[in-house]
Design a protein around this motif. Structure first.
Motif, PDB file in Angstrom:
ATOM      1  N   PRO A 666       0.812  -1.230   0.000  1.00 23.47           N
ATOM      2  CA  PRO A 666       0.000   0.000   0.000  1.00 23.47           C
ATOM      3  C   PRO A 666       0.847   1.282   0.000  1.00 23.47           C
ATOM      4  CG  PRO A 666      -0.803  -1.537   1.649  1.00 23.47           C
ATOM      5  CD  PRO A 666       0.381  -2.185   1.030  1.00 23.47           C
ATOM      6  N   LEU A 667       2.046   1.223   0.587  1.00 21.16           N
ATOM      7  CA  LEU A 667       2.887   2.431   0.596  1.00 21.16           C
ATOM      8  C   LEU A 667       3.696   2.577  -0.685  1.00 21.16           C
ATOM      9  CD1 LEU A 667       4.168   2.280   4.275  1.00 21.16           C
ATOM     10  CD2 LEU A 667       2.296   3.640   3.343  1.00 21.16           C
ATOM     11  N   LYS A 668       3.520   1.645  -1.617  1.00 22.89           N
ATOM     12  CA  LYS A 668       4.155   1.681  -2.940  1.00 22.89           C
ATOM     13  C   LYS A 668       5.685   1.644  -2.890  1.00 22.89           C
ATOM     14  CE  LYS A 668       0.211   2.936  -5.204  1.00 22.89           C
ATOM     15  NZ  LYS A 668      -0.685   1.817  -5.025  1.00 22.89           N
ATOM     16  N   ASP A 669       6.249   1.081  -1.813  1.00 23.72           N
ATOM     17  CA  ASP A 669       7.707   1.006  -1.769  1.00 23.72           C
ATOM     18  C   ASP A 669       8.211  -0.425  -1.791  1.00 23.72           C
ATOM     19  OD1 ASP A 669       6.580   0.460   0.618  1.00 23.72           O
ATOM     20  OD2 ASP A 669       7.957   1.633   1.848  1.00 23.72           O
ATOM     21  N   TYR A 670       7.361  -1.376  -1.408  1.00 23.77           N
ATOM     22  CA  TYR A 670       7.768  -2.781  -1.438  1.00 23.77           C
ATOM     23  C   TYR A 670       6.930  -3.504  -2.490  1.00 23.77           C
ATOM     24  CZ  TYR A 670       9.572  -1.772   3.274  1.00 23.77           C
ATOM     25  OH  TYR A 670      10.221  -1.247   4.351  1.00 23.77           O
ATOM     26  N   SER A 710      -2.407  -6.834   2.462  1.00 25.17           N
ATOM     27  CA  SER A 710      -3.549  -6.269   3.192  1.00 25.17           C
ATOM     28  C   SER A 710      -3.416  -4.751   3.213  1.00 25.17           C
ATOM     29  CB  SER A 710      -3.567  -6.818   4.619  1.00 25.17           C
ATOM     30  OG  SER A 710      -2.381  -6.432   5.285  1.00 25.17           O
ATOM     31  N   ALA A 711      -4.488  -4.052   3.607  1.00 22.73           N
ATOM     32  CA  ALA A 711      -4.483  -2.592   3.572  1.00 22.73           C
ATOM     33  C   ALA A 711      -3.453  -2.006   4.520  1.00 22.73           C
ATOM     34  CB  ALA A 711      -5.882  -2.079   3.913  1.00 22.73           C
ATOM     35  N   ASP A 712      -3.204  -2.698   5.658  1.00 26.55           N
ATOM     36  CA  ASP A 712      -2.190  -2.162   6.578  1.00 26.55           C
ATOM     37  C   ASP A 712      -0.788  -2.607   6.181  1.00 26.55           C
ATOM     38  OD1 ASP A 712      -2.181  -4.829   7.206  1.00 26.55           O
ATOM     39  OD2 ASP A 712      -2.822  -4.586   9.295  1.00 26.55           O
ATOM     40  N   GLY A 713      -0.691  -3.439   5.132  1.00 24.05           N
ATOM     41  CA  GLY A 713       0.613  -3.833   4.625  1.00 24.05           C
ATOM     42  C   GLY A 713       1.312  -4.896   5.439  1.00 24.05           C
ATOM     43  N   LYS A 714       0.644  -5.411   6.503  1.00 21.83           N
ATOM     44  CA  LYS A 714       1.338  -6.368   7.372  1.00 21.83           C
ATOM     45  C   LYS A 714       1.166  -7.809   6.910  1.00 21.83           C
ATOM     46  CE  LYS A 714       1.071  -3.582  11.546  1.00 21.83           C
ATOM     47  NZ  LYS A 714       0.277  -3.312  12.732  1.00 21.83           N
ATOM     48  N   ARG A 715       0.074  -8.059   6.194  1.00 26.15           N
ATOM     49  CA  ARG A 715      -0.203  -9.429   5.771  1.00 26.15           C
ATOM     50  C   ARG A 715      -0.129  -9.544   4.264  1.00 26.15           C
ATOM     51  NH1 ARG A 715      -5.388 -11.215   9.440  1.00 26.15           N
ATOM     52  NH2 ARG A 715      -4.332 -11.208  11.448  1.00 26.15           N
ATOM     53  N   LEU A 716       0.019 -10.787   3.833  1.00 20.88           N
ATOM     54  CA  LEU A 716       0.050 -11.057   2.401  1.00 20.88           C
ATOM     55  C   LEU A 716      -0.752 -12.328   2.158  1.00 20.88           C
ATOM     56  CD1 LEU A 716       1.671 -10.156  -0.298  1.00 20.88           C
ATOM     57  CD2 LEU A 716       3.018 -12.183   0.183  1.00 20.88           C
ATOM     58  N   ALA A 717      -1.598 -12.299   1.133  1.00 20.27           N
ATOM     59  CA  ALA A 717      -2.326 -13.519   0.759  1.00 20.27           C
ATOM     60  C   ALA A 717      -1.737 -14.033  -0.542  1.00 20.27           C
ATOM     61  CB  ALA A 717      -3.811 -13.211   0.566  1.00 20.27           C
ATOM     62  N   SER A 718      -1.665 -15.374  -0.670  1.00 20.13           N
ATOM     63  CA  SER A 718      -1.135 -15.937  -1.911  1.00 20.13           C
ATOM     64  C   SER A 718      -1.955 -17.159  -2.309  1.00 20.13           C
ATOM     65  CB  SER A 718       0.332 -16.324  -1.741  1.00 20.13           C
ATOM     66  OG  SER A 718       0.467 -17.301  -0.729  1.00 20.13           O
ATOM     67  N   VAL A 719      -1.976 -17.435  -3.616  1.00 20.44           N
ATOM     68  CA  VAL A 719      -2.696 -18.598  -4.136  1.00 20.44           C
ATOM     69  C   VAL A 719      -1.731 -19.418  -4.975  1.00 20.44           C
ATOM     70  CG1 VAL A 719      -4.603 -19.365  -5.578  1.00 20.44           C
ATOM     71  CG2 VAL A 719      -4.848 -17.305  -4.218  1.00 20.44           C
ATOM     72  N   GLY A 720      -1.756 -20.743  -4.785  1.00 21.36           N
ATOM     73  CA  GLY A 720      -0.838 -21.607  -5.522  1.00 21.36           C
ATOM     74  C   GLY A 720      -1.475 -22.187  -6.766  1.00 21.36           C
ATOM     75  N   ILE A 721      -0.659 -22.820  -7.604  1.00 21.07           N
ATOM     76  CA  ILE A 721      -1.231 -23.463  -8.793  1.00 21.07           C
ATOM     77  C   ILE A 721      -1.175 -24.983  -8.646  1.00 21.07           C
ATOM     78  CG2 ILE A 721      -0.919 -21.629 -10.468  1.00 21.07           C
ATOM     79  CD1 ILE A 721       1.688 -22.721 -11.267  1.00 21.07           C
ATOM     80  N   ASP A 722      -1.143 -25.456  -7.395  1.00 20.14           N
ATOM     81  CA  ASP A 722      -1.270 -26.901  -7.160  1.00 20.14           C
ATOM     82  C   ASP A 722      -2.716 -27.321  -7.452  1.00 20.14           C
ATOM     83  OD1 ASP A 722      -2.549 -26.918  -4.035  1.00 20.14           O
ATOM     84  OD2 ASP A 722      -1.436 -25.154  -4.650  1.00 20.14           O
ATOM     85  N   PRO A 755      -9.930  -4.395   2.391  1.00 15.52           N
ATOM     86  CA  PRO A 755      -9.175  -3.241   2.914  1.00 15.52           C
ATOM     87  C   PRO A 755      -9.664  -2.778   4.286  1.00 15.52           C
ATOM     88  CG  PRO A 755     -10.555  -2.593   1.048  1.00 15.52           C
ATOM     89  CD  PRO A 755     -10.707  -4.066   1.187  1.00 15.52           C
ATOM     90  N   TYR A 756     -10.849  -3.235   4.694  1.00 19.68           N
ATOM     91  CA  TYR A 756     -11.407  -2.746   5.966  1.00 19.68           C
ATOM     92  C   TYR A 756     -11.248  -3.769   7.079  1.00 19.68           C
ATOM     93  CZ  TYR A 756     -13.455   0.126   2.354  1.00 19.68           C
ATOM     94  OH  TYR A 756     -13.614   0.950   1.277  1.00 19.68           O
ATOM     95  N   VAL A 757     -11.271  -5.059   6.724  1.00 17.25           N
ATOM     96  CA  VAL A 757     -11.167  -6.120   7.740  1.00 17.25           C
ATOM     97  C   VAL A 757     -10.014  -7.027   7.333  1.00 17.25           C
ATOM     98  CG1 VAL A 757     -12.394  -7.939   8.949  1.00 17.25           C
ATOM     99  CG2 VAL A 757     -13.674  -6.061   7.920  1.00 17.25           C
ATOM    100  N   PRO A 758      -8.889  -6.963   8.043  1.00 20.24           N
ATOM    101  CA  PRO A 758      -7.720  -7.724   7.575  1.00 20.24           C
ATOM    102  C   PRO A 758      -7.918  -9.236   7.600  1.00 20.24           C
ATOM    103  CG  PRO A 758      -7.289  -6.693   9.717  1.00 20.24           C
ATOM    104  CD  PRO A 758      -8.608  -6.178   9.252  1.00 20.24           C
ATOM    105  N   ASP A 759      -8.969  -9.729   8.280  1.00 20.27           N
ATOM    106  CA  ASP A 759      -9.184 -11.176   8.344  1.00 20.27           C
ATOM    107  C   ASP A 759     -10.015 -11.710   7.180  1.00 20.27           C
ATOM    108  OD1 ASP A 759      -7.700 -11.555  10.526  1.00 20.27           O
ATOM    109  OD2 ASP A 759      -9.321 -11.946  11.931  1.00 20.27           O
ATOM    110  N   LYS A 760     -10.452 -10.815   6.264  1.00 19.48           N
ATOM    111  CA  LYS A 760     -11.328 -11.288   5.189  1.00 19.48           C
ATOM    112  C   LYS A 760     -10.647 -11.133   3.838  1.00 19.48           C
ATOM    113  CE  LYS A 760     -15.874 -10.619   7.217  1.00 19.48           C
ATOM    114  NZ  LYS A 760     -17.154  -9.928   7.113  1.00 19.48           N
ATOM    115  N   LEU A 761     -11.007 -12.030   2.912  1.00 16.17           N
ATOM    116  CA  LEU A 761     -10.469 -11.883   1.557  1.00 16.17           C
ATOM    117  C   LEU A 761     -11.410 -12.564   0.575  1.00 16.17           C
ATOM    118  CD1 LEU A 761      -8.526 -14.815   0.833  1.00 16.17           C
ATOM    119  CD2 LEU A 761      -7.573 -13.850   2.871  1.00 16.17           C
ATOM    120  N   ILE A 762     -11.221 -12.253  -0.723  1.00 15.11           N
ATOM    121  CA  ILE A 762     -12.011 -12.945  -1.749  1.00 15.11           C
ATOM    122  C   ILE A 762     -11.060 -13.592  -2.748  1.00 15.11           C
ATOM    123  CG2 ILE A 762     -14.203 -11.672  -1.736  1.00 15.11           C
ATOM    124  CD1 ILE A 762     -13.137  -9.749  -3.724  1.00 15.11           C
TER     125      ILE A 762
END
Length: 1923
Positions: A666-670, A710-722, A755-762
């Motif tokens: 989100p901070l566009k640096d990483y 995530s919006a706070d930049g602390k978490r990352l979600a990933s999906v595999g191709i298995d 972006p509002y609830v870090p525990d949720k994703l689609i």
């Protein structure tokens, strides 16, 4: 035919009848809301007795078998069975999942328990080791795991009064566990004589370390600590299955059907016998009991739940019933009433009211019931039995109408005809019988012809026809093709029957093995609209199961582009991760080949300069602006940061295979990028420094298809191709996996974090839109609910909107779907064709599609505000190239800096100005492989041709753009410029080729002579008269360019042609083929030539692109079987050969590369095959092509000596150096040492025979009569007369240790407390030694040799020490190697880290903040692990090096940088998240620099590192490059270095001979330029320093000779603090007869005299040979020493002069003894002999006689008090007595029994039978000694234990008074000798013993003791007599 869509109605679970009582226990509790929680089948049930209502938890996918209630009584944990079982923690109010714990257990979860504050959960698995696992369940994180037991564990509980303690019990065991760090350490409960060893079924913990447990025989066992202290016998008449603790006391329930209540001290309160109550029955067995206040809940084996109110205890209330054991098959519904009938193998038939949810009737039959039917008027109930009979009952009172048995096999189905006249009965013997109802069920017909058992029957509505199904699947009438369905989960095993109720309100289903009855409410379609509130768990298949197949509707055809993308496979035959393994396999091959010296690597290097290309064809949303307006994207294995103002690129080169996805912080640096791989990694890196911050791996396979921050930049979600498209949620900075779940069977394209609830994703993908929330270690997913609004389409992109509920997705048909929560609320048509990209703005959205249109929308997708079409006409003049086609498919959109950034499928990146003009920034080839590459003969341009049917010209000068492009009719694979640069020849894939004008690309001429593709094309040198065209059909055609005619054909190749080169004269062609042939043809005719390989070198070639031949033999790698070298190109100065291979490596070799496996420099940027490499005309650049990554990379060539310092270079020189790393005997020994592990101890002596505790006792000849008038037996042992009241010794306390482990350890002596104390280790103890007083205190928690020690330097962790030990395999059991972190002052263990370093831990180091610990293992890979030691958490681990690592240390200013050194290597490491990245030390261009064996590390400012080498040099490294060598810093190996943190000065310690100017210790300045040397005044010929440390003005030195010396910096004075024996085992030990001295003799050839009072070594004598035994004369004036070579020596104590010596034997002397009258000397040897010498005859020492017939070697000897007899223990476990001095064997048992012995050191004999333990089959007792009082005995054994017994101990397996663990010597973990004096003294350890005396006695003894009276023996006598 039915529509292909699922029904749009629903079922909702309304009631479950049953409770799981069988094979489960303790699974029934009251919640805080006074509801009852339990489970049945796969469902957790919360029942409210007040409202008679059930709620269901349905997050499990199989049988639940364990349940635990959180201490606050709201949350519930349940564990299931299954191949991959998991634990769910859920809320009993909302029945929603809070956390999922998985991926650890297999088979199932047998028990669960929460700790006191509910933060941690312990679980026990059903696997073969019954693993015990402790979880931080909120984070879904495993804290610790250990093997539980070899047999089943039935119950586990936390000790609620002692934190970090647990108790588990099960089959024949109970274990008491302590949790420290990540280590779970068990101690087995000691049953002793208080109770029988038996199976414990349940337990509860109480105060004061008390544990109560219920046993299989009905007793209750009470434990204090680990000892059984009492049993409450007959508490129950049979096994106690359940025990429940509450405020009032304890409740127990057993198999005898009784509940007993006990108070808090376990005194009985009352008994409730359920069998005697009105609801009770014989055989009732209690499985679960819960006591709360005045209510008691009871669960039984037969699936009943009772509630008992204590006041009316004889009237239990039955609140739940169900079928019990056996299968449940029979189900029928009443035709007119809401009743269901079930019958089961438990022989009961039950009628249930569907309205009241209750059992209204029950009847027990004779046989198990398999089917049931009710006739049309509801009067008769027919039951089919398992034995082939059937019974008809009246429904109203369950009385029998008729019982008929016509068949022998089970009746599987019976049905009444609709008119009620017939009953059809189907049997397992394949027949159907028809009975007439009115004729009292007389048989009226029979249907035969079925080949298998009957499974189903149906009557036609007019009762005239019958249809049957059988087990062969015959007549499955109503199977509609492709019918869709909905799926509901609840039953765990097979559902055996299902029926609609009479009014279609309910569906009843029954489970076979789970014998539960489920009642489902039917919700028709019209009500669905109102029922959108139904709990999502009910409306949707749960995330842990596979989907409902229907996905509700027909799916449109997939768009061709998406279809193509889903077909892509990213699997590789060989992954780059496999290379080390493959290399290892080829090691032998390499060794044999490289006996010759390998060709050196070239001096030149290349650096990546520019990359053409962007990966758009199978990726999306992978293009962003950074903070400062640069553009970040990816192509091949490169992350690219493009500066559009300067037209330059910077590269992230950390990946080694295709990058498939990219997202920006989100901070566009990483930036986060995910790649392809067997264990694919995600790299998070900084766009500014291009350094990796964290690398995540370990949870995906094949590759990563999508990532999102995530919006706070602390978490990352990933999906595999298995195959399961796994979704992982990460805390990326820590590198920790937070949660994981299976995503979908089909491909997922996008993951987006809310972006509002870090525990949720689609996630969105093929026929997939899912909404997820984090639950502990799992993710709970709910499918998007489409309803009637749309079709279940493929989603290509998704974003969140302006609230947490709103989400938007783009479909493959061009719609945008708008979602609220999980419901689709509307769809909007946005594009023609798929919507590939979508970006959320502050006030609206922007979308891009396959139609090449960018659309701007308002914030609700109501209207489209503006569109931009990507057209050639709109291109702005500043574009860096040409647009290939209008409206290219758009794959990525991003906004920023006033522009829209667009990425297309064709590999272009465009910038669209809001006002309309479009600038083309980057482009590359489109889909299809790129092979053709040619560089211009005199301009910086190149041409490429690809399977995408384009020919392109690229500018290699700073403009870096595509100059021209032309579309071709077919794809091409090769091209070539003519020597004058005017023409360009292009070979095409259909066998044709063309020549084009190099400027305009217009056709000049074309030919089509071949059918197969053209693989190489070349103009002859000079005027370019001829053109050679090579094709895949094995021919080369030669054309005359001027006449445009074919003039020759080269024939004779056996395979397709790969490369051709002309010689400089244009007369000869060199050809490579696919069969690895190197052929030569004469031109232009094409005649084949044979040229010897030696001659080939001499020919001058115009170009060299060949990969075969002697000149380039070395370019083929060791693993040539799995990879091909595809291309090569030689510089014009013929010095450097560049190659490209199948693995994506570009390599530089020195030319010619003769000999196998030449050395090279290697570069990674391409992902897979490098198809072509070409140097430019002036060799200033190298151009390379990636086949499938479609990228064109431009590298600059850097000449030797010219290298700017720069970050992140991808260069990696070829692997290990062959140079000899140097030799030193100490280093070699340390490297090859093999550590004995105590758990695997074997005998130190080569004993044989039957061990004493297994020998049959010989009957004594003169068994005395019961009343004996004989004189009393004499004392066994002569004792000092300490009065009549002899006190046994109660305890031993370790007081002194002499010794220090310096011979194979290093850096293991440190100062503490400003230099007042020092800390070091020996054996298995850590020692804190006070410098002033010499007093010692000990850390004794290790159970095996300590090998390394370090001290935490951070002020927050003062006096914190870490020690690592040897250990066995790494199964995390107590025998595994471990690291202990402890407080040096109070010896408290702070953390124990069990590790996977098999064999042991050889180095430990704390980080700068003190929070991290680094450890190195002795396993073959020398694994390096980083720990967060306070939590016991392993952060990262990686193989360190294949050769021994000696030391690894953190930089003193860093938590992420550390250095490791070892045999011929030094590595510089970085910790990134959970990944360890390493760089090898580069020897740079220093003359004569060679990689030596490195032994020690120190650090300087500005990233300097110093390493000490085996030759005595010190290497100085800047970053990872060698910049200086301090030659001969020491004359021998530099073993130790120490960096002083306060002033940066460095101490080094080495191995050298003392000389005037040199010394083994030196103090250097911060840069290692000046030094001062210190000599150690040890008197040794060579000083070998193993450890250095610097305090205030002092240097502390540990030496190889086991000395610890303090050296003053000012005066260089040496003070020896600690001494010890050096090498070899210490066997000899003797105590002075009257003073506090003792002697030790060891195989290091010394005898040493130690003073216990002054705590120091008084003297040592070097004997020149290994000594084995030592003994004082009775007066203490002489010492006899037995040697290993058979000699013995007698010294005079006063002068240490030799009085006499003699060698009558060739083998070791094992024991030597003076007789009590000082006349004789007995010498026992390993030659099975004892020799006698008469000392009165003077020092000539002539043997006077010897003992004959000793069957084995001598172990110990003792004289009798009168000096007339000698007892000898021998190596065959036999004890013999001989007469002195005749040596005659005494056989008379009676005579032997009457002897009084002067000493007792024998391990054999009836008097000491009890010292042999049950477990002595592995290891022996080695030594023993009886105290002077004659009533205490101490022993030492092969396990390293010192044990204290009462003497005599004739009973087998006697219980010990005391056990003390310690470990001896490296080679033998043995206590080899132990002797008693006034105090017990044993070498290395001096222990005090304490009789149980009052304090005053003790202080008196101490007072007299301090006056140092001559013989303290009398002290005890006088005081005790006084008392």
């Amino acid at each position: 035919m039915a529509a292909r869509s699922a029904p749009s109605c629903h079922l909702r679970l309304e009631w479950v009848y049953g409770y799981r009582g069988h094979q489960c226990r303790n699974n029934l509790y009251y919640t805080a809301a006074k509801e009852i929680v339990y489970f049945v089948a796969g469902v957790g049930v919360v029942y409210s007795p007040r409202e008679h209502r059930q709620k269901f938890y349905r997050g499990h996918s199989d049988d639940i078998i364990s349940l635990a209630l959180h201490p606050e009584r709201v949350l519930v944990a349940t564990g299931q069975v299954g191949k991959e079982p998991y634990i769910c923690i859920w809320d009993s109010y909302t029945v929603q999942t809070i956390s999922v714990l998985k991926d650890v257990h297999t088979h199932g979860i047998a028990c669960l328990a929460f700790d006191l504050d509910g933060q941690r959960l312990v679980s026990v698995g059903l696997d073969s080791k019954n693993a015990v696992c402790v979880w931080d369940w909120k984070r879904g994180k495993m804290l610790s795991m250990a093997p539980g037991h070899t047999d089943r564990i039935f119950d586990i509980s936390w000790d609620l009064y002692q934190p970090n303690k647990l108790v588990s019990c099960g089959v024949k065991h109970i274990k008491f566990w302590s949790l420290c760090g990540n280590a779970l350490t068990p101690k087995r409960g000691v049953f002793g004589k208080t109770g029988d060893l038996q199976t414990i079924l349940c337990l509860a913990c109480a105060r004061d370390e008390l544990t109560y447990s219920g046993a299989l025989n009905g007793d209750i066992y009470v434990w204090k600590g680990i000892n059984l202290i009492r049993t409450i016998q007959g508490a129950h008449a049979a096994g106690i299955f359940s025990m429940n603790a509450c405020e009032e006391g304890f409740a127990t329930g057993g198999r005898d059907g009784c509940i007993r209540l006990w108070d808090l001290t376990f005194k009985p309160i009352t008994v409730i016998d359920l069998r005697e109550t009105d609801q009770g029955y014989k055989g009732l067995s209690v499985r679960s009991v819960c006591w709360r206040g005045d209510h008691i809940l009871v669960g039984t084996q037969d699936s009943e739940i009772f509630e008992i109110v204590v006041q009316e205890r004889n009237k239990p209330f039955l609140i739940m019933q169900g079928h019990c054991e056996g299968e449940l098959w029979a189900l029928a519904v009443h035709p007119t009433k809401p009743l269901a009938v079930t019958g089961s193998d438990d022989r009961s038939v039950r009628i249930w009211s569907l309205v009241d949810h209750a059992l209204i009737a029950r009847c027990n039959m004779e046989e198990p019931i398999r089917c049931a039917a009710v006739n049309a008027d509801g009067i008769h109930l027919a039951l089919g039995m398992k034995d082939g009979s059937f019974t008809v009952l009246r429904v109203r009172d369950m009385t029998e109408v008729v019982h008929i048995k016509d068949r022998k096999e089970a009746i599987h189905e019976l049905k009444y005809s609709p008119d009620g006249t017939y009953l059809a009965v189907g049997c397992n013997d394949s027949s159907v019988d028809i009975y007439g109802v009115a004729q009292r069920y007389k048989k009226v017909g029979e249907c035969l012809g079925s080949l298998s058992f009957i499974t189903h029957l149906d009557w036609s509505s007019d009762s005239r026809y019958l249809q049957t199904n059988d087990g062969n699947g015959k007549r499955l009438f109503y199977r509609m093709p492709g019918a869709k369905f909905r799926k509901y989960i609840g039953h765990s095993a097979h559902v055996t029957n299902v029926r609609w109720s009479h009014d279609y309100q309910w569906v009843i289903s029954i489970g076979g093995a789970d014998h539960s009855v489920f009642q489902w409410k039917f919700i028709p379609e019209r009500k669905l609209k109102d029922a959108l509130h139904i709990a999502p768990q009910e409306s949707l298949a749960d995330s842990h199961s596979d989907e409902s197949d229907s996905d509700l509707s027909d799916v449109p055809e997939l768009d061709s582009e998406i279809e193509q993308e889903t077909q892509l496979t990213y699997r590789r035959q060989v992954y780059k991760e496999d290379l080390p393994q493959l290399k290892e396999q080829c090691k032998e091959k390499q060794k044999s080949a490289t006996s010759k010296r390998r060709e050196r690597a070239p001096g030149n290097s290349i650096r990546l300069h520019f990359v053409h290309g962007y990966r758009g064809y199978d990726c999306r949303s992978n293009l962003f602006y950074t903070q400062i307006g640069e553009i970040v994207y990816h192509v091949a294995a490169v992350g690219v940061i493009y500066n559009r103002q300067q037209n330059t690129q910077r590269f992230y080169l950390g990946h080694d295979d295709d990058i498939l996805c990219l997202t920006i912080h989100p901070l566009k640096d990483y930036v986060a990028t995910g790649q392809v791989g067997r264990d694919p990694s995600i790299h998070i890196w900084d766009t500014e420094t291009i350094k990796p911050l964290s690398i995540l791996k370990g949870h995906h396979q094949c590759g990563i298809s999508a990532v999102d921050f995530s919006a706070d930049g602390k978490r990352l979600a990933s999906v595999g191709i298995d195959d399961s498209h796994t979704i992982v949620l990460w805390d990326w900075k820590k590198g920790e996996k937070l949660s994981i779940a299976r995503g979908s069977k089909d491909k997922i394209f996008v993951v987006k974090m809310n972006p509002y609830v870090p525990d949720k994703l689609i996630t969105a993908g093929i026929k997939h839109m899912k909404f997820w929330r984090k639950a502990g270690g799992g993710l709970i997913g709910r499918k998007g609910y489409i309803g009637t609004l749309g079709k279940n389409d493929t989603m290509m992109c998704a974003v969140y909107g302006w609230t947490e509920e709103m989400a938007f997705s783009g479909t493959s048909t061009g719609d945008v779907c708008i979602w609220r929560d999980i419901f689709l609320v509307k769809t909007v048509k946005a594009h023609d064709g798929p919507v590939f990209s979508m970006h959320a703005l502050e006030k609206g959205f922007v979308t891009g599609g396959k139609d090449g249109i960018i659309a701007l929308w308002d914030d609700s997708f109501e209207r489209c505000l503006k569109t931009y079409a990507i057209k050639r006409a709109a291109l702005a003049p500043g574009s860096k190239g040409l647009l290939l086609e209008d409206n290219p498919s758009i794959r990525a959109i991003s906004l920023g800096h006033g522009h829209i950034l667009v990425g297309t499928k064709n590999g272009e990146i465009l910038e669209v100005d809001k006002s309309g003009p479009i600038t083309l920034l980057v482009q590359g080839h489109m889909e299809g492989e790129v092979w053709g590459l040619a560089t211009h003969p005199y301009l910086p341009i190149c041409a490429t041709v690809s399977d995408d049917k384009t020919l392109r010209i690229w500018d290699l000068s700073p403009s870096h753009c595509m100059l021209a492009v032309r579309k071709l009719k077919k794809g091409g694979r090769c091209c070539c410029f003519s020597p004058d640069g005017k023409a360009l020849a292009v070979g095409l894939n259909d066998g044709s080729f063309l020549m084009a004008n190099a400027d305009t690309l217009e056709d000049l001429v074309s030919f089509h002579h071949r059918k197969d593709m053209i693989s190489d094309i070349r103009f002859s040198p000079g005027s370019g008269k001829y053109l050679a065209v090579a094709s895949h059909d094995s021919f080369i055609d030669i054309y005359n360019v001027m006449s445009s005619k074919r003039v020759g054909i080269c024939k004779g190749a056996t395979s397709y042609i790969t490369h051709i080169d002309w010689d400089i004269r244009g007369k000869l062609l060199q050809v490579n083929t696919g069969a690895k042939e190197q052929l030569f043809f004469e031109a232009p005719r094409g005649k084949k030539q044979t040229i010897p390989s030696v001659e080939v070198e001499k020919i001058a070639w115009a170009s060299w692109t060949s990969v075969l031949g002697l000149c380039c033999e070395g370019i083929w790698p060791v693993i040539g079987e799995v990879t091909d070298v595809t291309t090569s190109c030689l510089t014009s100065d013929k010095m450097v050969l560049a190659t490209g291979d199948d693995l994506g490596f570009v390599k530089l070799f020195r030319y010619p590369t003769k000999g196998k496996f030449g050395k090279f420099k290697r570069y990674v940027a391409h992902s897979t095959h490098v198809t072509n490499v070409r140097w430019t005309y002036d060799d200033s650049m190298l151009v390379t092509l990636g086949g499938t990554d479609m990228s064109l990379m431009v590298w600059t060539n850097e000449m030797e000596g010219y290298r700017e310092k720069r970050p992140c270079d991808s260069e990696e020189s070829d692997i290990d150096s062959e140079e000899d790393g140097g030799y030193d005997s100490d280093v070699t020994r340390e490297n090859e040492i093999s550590y004995t592990i105590r758990a695997l101890s074997t005998n130190i002596r080569p004993m044989f025979g039957i061990k004493p505790h297994l020998q049959q006792k010989e009957p004594s000849t003169d068994e005395r009569p019961p009343v004996s008038r004989a004189p009393p037996q004499p004392e066994k042992l002569q004792t000092n007369n300490v009065g009549k009241k002899k006190r046994p010794i109660e305890d031993l306390v370790l007081e002194l240790v002499f010794g220090y482990r310096g011979r194979d350890c290093r850096n293991n002596v440190h100062y503490l407390n400003d230099g007042d104390d020092i800390i070091y280790h020996t054996a298995s103890i850590g020692i804190l030694h006070n410098v002033a007083t010499g007093s010692q205190s000990f850390y004794q928690e290790h159970n095996d040799d300590i090998l390394c020690l370090t001290v935490n330097q951070h002020p927050k962790f003062i006096n914190i020490v870490a020690t690592g030990q040897v250990g066995d395999s790494a199964d995390m059991s107590a025998a595994a190697p471990s690291i202990h972190i402890w407080d040096a002052m109070n010896k408290q263990t702070l953390s124990i880290l069990r590790c996977y370093h098999s064999k042991g831990v050889c180095s430990v180091s704390f980080s700068a903040t003190g929070k991290l610990l680094l450890s190195v293992g002795l396993d073959p890979e020398h694994t390096i692990t980083i720990w967060r030691w306070q939590e016991g958490a392993k952060i990262a681990s990686r193989a360190g090096h294949n050769q021994r690592i000696f030391v690894a240390e953190f930089r003193p200013d860093s938590d992420t940088q550390f250095v490791s050194v070892g045999v011929k290597h030094v590595k510089f490491w970085t910790l990134a998240g959970r990944a360890l990245l390493s760089k090898k030390g580069l020897l740079s261009t220093l003359e004569d620099a060679r990689m030596q064996t490195m032994l020690a590390i120190a650090f300087g400012a500005n990233n300097l590192t110093f390493t000490g080498t085996i030759s005595g040099d010190v290497c100085v490294w800047k970053d990872h490059i060698l910049c200086r060598i301090v030659a001969r810093a020491h004359n021998g190996p530099v073993f130790a270095m120490y960096t002083t943190l306060r002033d940066g000065l460095i101490v080094t310690g080495g191995k050298e001979r003392p000389s005037k100017e040199g010394g083994a210790v030196k103090l250097w300045d911060q840069e290692l330029r000046r030094c001062r040397a210190f000599r150690l005044e040890t008197g040794q010929a060579t000083d070998c320093v193993r450890s250095v440390c610097r305090g205030k003005g002092k240097i502390l030195v540990g030496t190889r000779n086991a000395e610890i010396i303090e050296v003053g910096e000012k005066n260089a004075a040496c003070n020896i603090l600690v001494n010890g024996h050096v090498d070899g085992p210490i066997w000899g030990l003797a105590t002075h007869p009257s003073r506090d001295f003792f002697l030790s003799a060891a195989e290091d050839g010394t005898v040493r005299l130690w003073d216990i009072a002054d705590k120091k070594m008084l003297n040592k004598v070097n004997l020149g040979h290994a000594a084995r035994t030592v003994c004082y004369s009775p007066e203490g004036d002489m010492v006899a020493i037995g040697m290993k070579n058979g000699e013995f020596i007698i010294l005079l104590v006063s002068s240490l002069k030799i009085w006499g010596k003699k060698r009558d034997r060739r083998c070791a002397i094992h024991d030597i003894r003076f007789s009590p009258d000082s006349r004789y000397l007995a010498v026992g040897s390993s030659e099975n002999s004892v020799d006698f010498y008469d000392l009165t005859l003077g020092p000539t020492l002539n043997r006077i006689s010897y003992c004959k017939d000793i069957p084995s070697f001598v172990i110990q000897m003792d004289f009798s008090a009168d000096s007339r007899y000698l007892q000898v223990s021998s190596g065959c476990y036999k004890r013999h007595v001989y007469e002195v001095p005749s040596g005659k064997h005494l056989m008379d048992h009676a005579a032997i029994d009457r002897i009084t012995w002067a000493t007792w050191t024998s391990i054999l004999g009836d008097e000491v039978l009890g010292i042999w333990s049950r477990h002595a089959e592995k290891a022996d007792v080695n030594c023993a000694c009886v105290s002077h009082s004659g009533i205490s005995l101490v022993t030492g054994d092969d396990f390293g234990m010192v044990k204290l017994f009462d003497f005599p101990c004739p009973e087998k397996f006697v219980s010990l008074c005391f056990v003390y663990y310690y470990q001896f010597t490296p080679n033998f973990d043995v206590v080899s000798s132990a002797l008693f004096l006034v105090y017990l003294k044993c070498f290395v350890l001096v222990s005090k013993f304490f009789p149980k005396l009052s304090k005053s006695v003790y202080s008196e003894i101490k007072a007299i003791r301090n006056k140092s009276s001559p013989s303290s023996n009398t002290v005890f006598g006088t005081i005790l007599q006084k008392r």
